[in-house]
Motif scaffolding. Structure first.
Motif, PDB file in Angstrom:
ATOM      1  N   LYS A 102       0.821  -1.220   0.000  1.00 28.15           N
ATOM      2  CA  LYS A 102       0.000   0.000   0.000  1.00 28.15           C
ATOM      3  C   LYS A 102       0.856   1.272   0.000  1.00 28.15           C
ATOM      4  N   ASP A 103       1.874   1.328   0.872  1.00 24.08           N
ATOM      5  CA  ASP A 103       2.615   2.579   1.083  1.00 24.08           C
ATOM      6  C   ASP A 103       3.844   2.739   0.183  1.00 24.08           C
ATOM      7  N   ARG A 104       4.435   1.674  -0.262  1.00 23.12           N
ATOM      8  CA  ARG A 104       5.532   1.690  -1.226  1.00 23.12           C
ATOM      9  C   ARG A 104       6.661   2.633  -0.837  1.00 23.12           C
ATOM     10  N   ASP A 105       6.857   3.695  -1.625  1.00 24.56           N
ATOM     11  CA  ASP A 105       7.984   4.604  -1.409  1.00 24.56           C
ATOM     12  C   ASP A 105       7.868   5.385  -0.098  1.00 24.56           C
ATOM     13  N   THR A 106       6.662   5.476   0.447  1.00 23.40           N
ATOM     14  CA  THR A 106       6.475   6.234   1.683  1.00 23.40           C
ATOM     15  C   THR A 106       7.312   5.671   2.814  1.00 23.40           C
ATOM     16  N   ILE A 107       7.498   4.368   2.812  1.00 23.65           N
ATOM     17  CA  ILE A 107       8.213   3.729   3.925  1.00 23.65           C
ATOM     18  C   ILE A 107       9.651   4.209   3.996  1.00 23.65           C
ATOM     19  N   VAL A 108      10.359   4.223   2.879  1.00 23.18           N
ATOM     20  CA  VAL A 108      11.766   4.643   2.935  1.00 23.18           C
ATOM     21  C   VAL A 108      11.892   6.148   3.111  1.00 23.18           C
ATOM     22  N   LYS A 109      10.832   6.899   2.769  1.00 29.44           N
ATOM     23  CA  LYS A 109      10.875   8.339   3.040  1.00 29.44           C
ATOM     24  C   LYS A 109      10.739   8.610   4.530  1.00 29.44           C
ATOM     25  N   LYS A 110       9.849   7.883   5.188  1.00 38.35           N
ATOM     26  CA  LYS A 110       9.644   8.070   6.622  1.00 38.35           C
ATOM     27  C   LYS A 110      10.716   7.366   7.449  1.00 38.35           C
ATOM     28  N   ALA A 111      11.248   6.276   6.921  1.00 32.15           N
ATOM     29  CA  ALA A 111      12.272   5.509   7.647  1.00 32.15           C
ATOM     30  C   ALA A 111      13.405   5.184   6.674  1.00 32.15           C
ATOM     31  N   PRO A 112      14.276   6.151   6.390  1.00 31.56           N
ATOM     32  CA  PRO A 112      15.314   5.954   5.376  1.00 31.56           C
ATOM     33  C   PRO A 112      16.353   4.898   5.725  1.00 31.56           C
ATOM     34  N   TRP A 113      16.318   4.393   6.956  1.00 34.16           N
ATOM     35  CA  TRP A 113      17.249   3.337   7.338  1.00 34.16           C
ATOM     36  C   TRP A 113      16.741   1.949   6.928  1.00 34.16           C
ATOM     37  N   VAL A 114      15.545   1.874   6.335  1.00 30.72           N
ATOM     38  CA  VAL A 114      15.042   0.603   5.816  1.00 30.72           C
ATOM     39  C   VAL A 114      15.779   0.265   4.530  1.00 30.72           C
ATOM     40  N   ASP A 115      16.168  -0.992   4.375  1.00 29.76           N
ATOM     41  CA  ASP A 115      16.974  -1.410   3.222  1.00 29.76           C
ATOM     42  C   ASP A 115      16.144  -1.952   2.066  1.00 29.76           C
ATOM     43  N   VAL A 116      15.040  -2.648   2.395  1.00 28.47           N
ATOM     44  CA  VAL A 116      14.255  -3.309   1.352  1.00 28.47           C
ATOM     45  C   VAL A 116      12.772  -3.134   1.645  1.00 28.47           C
ATOM     46  N   VAL A 117      12.010  -2.809   0.612  1.00 27.78           N
ATOM     47  CA  VAL A 117      10.545  -2.811   0.682  1.00 27.78           C
ATOM     48  C   VAL A 117      10.051  -3.693  -0.457  1.00 27.78           C
ATOM     49  N   PHE A 118       9.252  -4.704  -0.134  1.00 32.25           N
ATOM     50  CA  PHE A 118       8.727  -5.620  -1.142  1.00 32.25           C
ATOM     51  C   PHE A 118       7.246  -5.854  -0.876  1.00 32.25           C
ATOM     52  N   GLY A 119       6.508  -6.272  -1.900  1.00 30.59           N
ATOM     53  CA  GLY A 119       5.060  -6.373  -1.778  1.00 30.59           C
ATOM     54  C   GLY A 119       4.552  -7.775  -1.531  1.00 30.59           C
ATOM     55  N   THR A 120       3.239  -7.911  -1.591  1.00 29.72           N
ATOM     56  CA  THR A 120       2.604  -9.205  -1.353  1.00 29.72           C
ATOM     57  C   THR A 120       2.780 -10.160  -2.521  1.00 29.72           C
ATOM     58  N   HIS A 121       3.099  -9.631  -3.709  1.00 28.53           N
ATOM     59  CA  HIS A 121       3.168 -10.466  -4.903  1.00 28.53           C
ATOM     60  C   HIS A 121       4.581 -10.952  -5.227  1.00 28.53           C
ATOM     61  N   ASN A 122       5.597 -10.438  -4.555  1.00 28.21           N
ATOM     62  CA  ASN A 122       6.975 -10.809  -4.932  1.00 28.21           C
ATOM     63  C   ASN A 122       7.834 -11.141  -3.716  1.00 28.21           C
ATOM     64  N   ILE A 123       7.278 -11.916  -2.786  1.00 29.53           N
ATOM     65  CA  ILE A 123       8.058 -12.263  -1.597  1.00 29.53           C
ATOM     66  C   ILE A 123       9.281 -13.102  -1.946  1.00 29.53           C
ATOM     67  N   GLY A 124       9.236 -13.796  -3.083  1.00 22.85           N
ATOM     68  CA  GLY A 124      10.373 -14.627  -3.479  1.00 22.85           C
ATOM     69  C   GLY A 124      11.629 -13.839  -3.806  1.00 22.85           C
ATOM     70  N   LYS A 125      11.508 -12.524  -3.956  1.00 25.72           N
ATOM     71  CA  LYS A 125      12.663 -11.698  -4.308  1.00 25.72           C
ATOM     72  C   LYS A 125      13.454 -11.205  -3.095  1.00 25.72           C
ATOM     73  N   LEU A 126      12.991 -11.517  -1.875  1.00 21.00           N
ATOM     74  CA  LEU A 126      13.626 -10.925  -0.698  1.00 21.00           C
ATOM     75  C   LEU A 126      15.135 -11.154  -0.637  1.00 21.00           C
ATOM     76  N   PRO A 127      15.667 -12.380  -0.764  1.00 23.18           N
ATOM     77  CA  PRO A 127      17.126 -12.547  -0.671  1.00 23.18           C
ATOM     78  C   PRO A 127      17.890 -11.731  -1.701  1.00 23.18           C
ATOM     79  N   VAL A 128      17.379 -11.676  -2.928  1.00 24.01           N
ATOM     80  CA  VAL A 128      18.047 -10.915  -3.992  1.00 24.01           C
ATOM     81  C   VAL A 128      18.039  -9.426  -3.669  1.00 24.01           C
ATOM     82  N   LEU A 129      16.916  -8.926  -3.182  1.00 24.47           N
ATOM     83  CA  LEU A 129      16.810  -7.509  -2.849  1.00 24.47           C
ATOM     84  C   LEU A 129      17.734  -7.144  -1.683  1.00 24.47           C
TER      85      LEU A 129
END
Length: 508
Positions: A102-129
């Motif tokens: 839902k929030d997408r880019d908002t998360i890293v704007k509010k918490a710039p120390w976050v390294d990865v944001v991924f959605g409900t449709h692409n959880i398989g990409k987590l290690p690569v990201l």
């Protein structure tokens, strides 16, 4: 079950790197978190020691977006991790799930120390990201708009050796005005029956003896593949899987609960006599405002038909109190349905605004004190009914599947706990003979409380199972590794009701 086409390439990390997953929300998130754990372990990470509380090398938040304060909760937790991350070079934080979708880019704007944001449709990409964020030294935000792979096709680190979730569909075609899940999970997409049964058979071969078929609207299964009776056929097919002792499913929608499903439940021995059927409201007026496609008469008719076909079925439900515009008369209609249906348990929620839903902007929002008073009346009525229904179990002889971690006082009371076929929680006297989670014991019920049963006499029989063997083998293997932290997941089976506001989509 893993296929090479569905998996991201393994990422080579030092075996000493640890991970922690914090899970919020519905069963779909529970299942996703087991997959996230499997993906990370497949990439070389290890679970953080118990009690690490943010000291892991990778902390993953699997979020829920259906509560009014979901974002505040997330950013509060992220804020508490910020100084720890600043003092720990190499630590990474990832945010996934519905709020990330839902929030997408908002998360890293509010918490710039976050390294990865991924959605409900692409959880398989987590290690690569995670690896890409480490190499490029900048946040990676990747939100897929459509499903890349069914959760069940990804690696897994299941929380139970004897019970497992099996995803049969994702997404939802309903438009309930209080629910944002369809906007975040997308339209319903069904797995092929052959793929589902192949996974079930593979799980049983590993020792699993209980499966829960999982879908956002589980009994609508087949709408995407053009077969209106696909769900009942799937239940019957599960009945032919040798070694599969218990089949459950969650959560159905009254609109799609048809006679062929009731017949399949009644006629398939390993489909358990348990049904979770969300009501949400007993008022036709409120149901219309919710865009629920059934009315009180239809709902009670389903309950009557289920009880006629499966007399000992335990029926549970979800109810929302204080939906916008709900009058005292509307609320009385809900109480009427509760009295008529006589639910074994009800998961009751005080309405809270889901940002992005039509209900959030409706007029006639109910004052908090009115909602609270109605909620307390509903809980009191349901507690009374639950106790009365549980008392009917006294004197019955039941087969319990021994559970792990479900009896919080088992150590002090020298008891063990298990689930009856109808999913009622039973605490029983610990026998002299060793029993393991996944084994089956026969007991006589001697006492009933509103949310559990007791079997205080001697155990009448113990049946050791392949599931118990699987639990024993897994426990021995885990003993050689550092103790892990739990994912914060609900236990297999329907949990005890929560006091007021509970995590979960409530979308069914």
């Amino acid at each position: 079950m893993t296929t090479s086409s569905d998996r991201s390439p393994a990422v080579d990390v030092r075996s000493s790197k640890t991970y922690e997953i914090r899970t919020y929300g519905c069963q779909m998130n529970v299942h996703d978190s087991e997959r996230l754990a499997g993906l990370l372990e497949d990439a070389g990470y290890q679970r953080a020691p118990e009690g690490s509380d943010g000291d892991a090398d990778v902390v993953v938040f699997n979020t829920c977006a259906v509560r009014e304060n979901a974002d505040n909760r997330l950013y509060g937790n992220l804020g508490r991790l910020a100084p720890r991350k600043a003092s720990r070079p190499g630590m990474q934080i990832a945010v996934g799930g519905c709020l990330a979708q839902k929030d997408r880019d908002t998360i890293v704007k509010k918490a710039p120390w976050v390294d990865v944001v991924f959605g409900t449709h692409n959880i398989g990409k987590l290690p690569v990201l995670l690896e890409r964020a480490r190499v490029q030294e900048e946040a990676q935000v990747e939100i897929a708009e459509s499903l890349e792979a069914f959760p069940s096709t990804l690696p897994t680190r299941r929380e139970s050796a004897y019970a497992a979730w099996v995803s049969i569909s994702v997404g939802c075609n309903n438009t309930c005005t209080f629910c944002i899940v369809p906007a975040l999970r997308g339209k319903e997409k069904d797995r092929r029956p052959g793929d589902i049964l192949a996974e079930v058979e593979a799980l049983v071969a590993e020792g699993v003896c209980e499966i829960t078929l999982l879908g956002q609207n589980v009994n609508a299964y087949g709408s995407d593949i053009g077969d209106r009776e696909a769900f009942s056929k799937l239940l019957r097919a599960c009945g032919n899987v040798d070694g599969l002792e218990r089949v459950r499913f969650t959560s159905p929608h009254p609109r799609d609960f048809t006679d062929d499903v009731i017949a399949a439940m009644a006629e398939t021995p390993n489909v358990m006599p348990q049904l979770h059927m969300p009501l949400q409201s007993g008022s036709d007026t409120v149901l219309k405002a919710m865009r629920r496609s059934y009315r009180q008469e239809r709902y009670l008719g389903i309950i009557e038909e289920v009880r006629a076909a499966i007399p000992h079925a335990a029926i549970t439900t979800d109810i929302i109190v204080g939906f916008p515009g709900e009058t005292e008369e509307d609320f009385e209609q809900t109480l009427h349905v509760v009295r008529e249906a006589r639910f074994a348990q009800a998961f009751t929620f005080q309405y809270s605004k889901r940002p992005g839903t039509p209900a959030a902007t409706m007029e006639d929002q109910i004052p908090k004190e009115v909602v609270q008073a109605r909620y307390e009346r509903l809980v009191a009525l349901q507690e009374e009914i639950s106790w009365e229904e549980n008392k009917k179990q006294v004197g019955r002889t039941l087969e319990l599947m021994v559970a792990e971690g479900e009896g919080r006082k088992d150590g002090a009371t020298h008891r063990l706990s298990g689930r009856a076929p109808d999913n009622r929680l039973v605490h029983f006297t610990k026998p002299e003979q060793e029993v393991r989670p996944g084994d089956v014991v026969t007991v006589e019920i001697t006492y009933a409380a509103p949310h559990h049963l007791l079997a205080e006499g001697s155990v009448l029989g113990v049946r050791r199972t392949r599931a118990g063997d699987a639990w024993e083998k897994r426990t021995a293997a885990e003993a050689a590794k550092p103790a892990g932290v739990m994912l914060g997941l609900p236990r297999i089976g329907v949990p005890e009701p929560l006091p007021a506001v509970a995590s979960g989509c409530g979308c069914d």
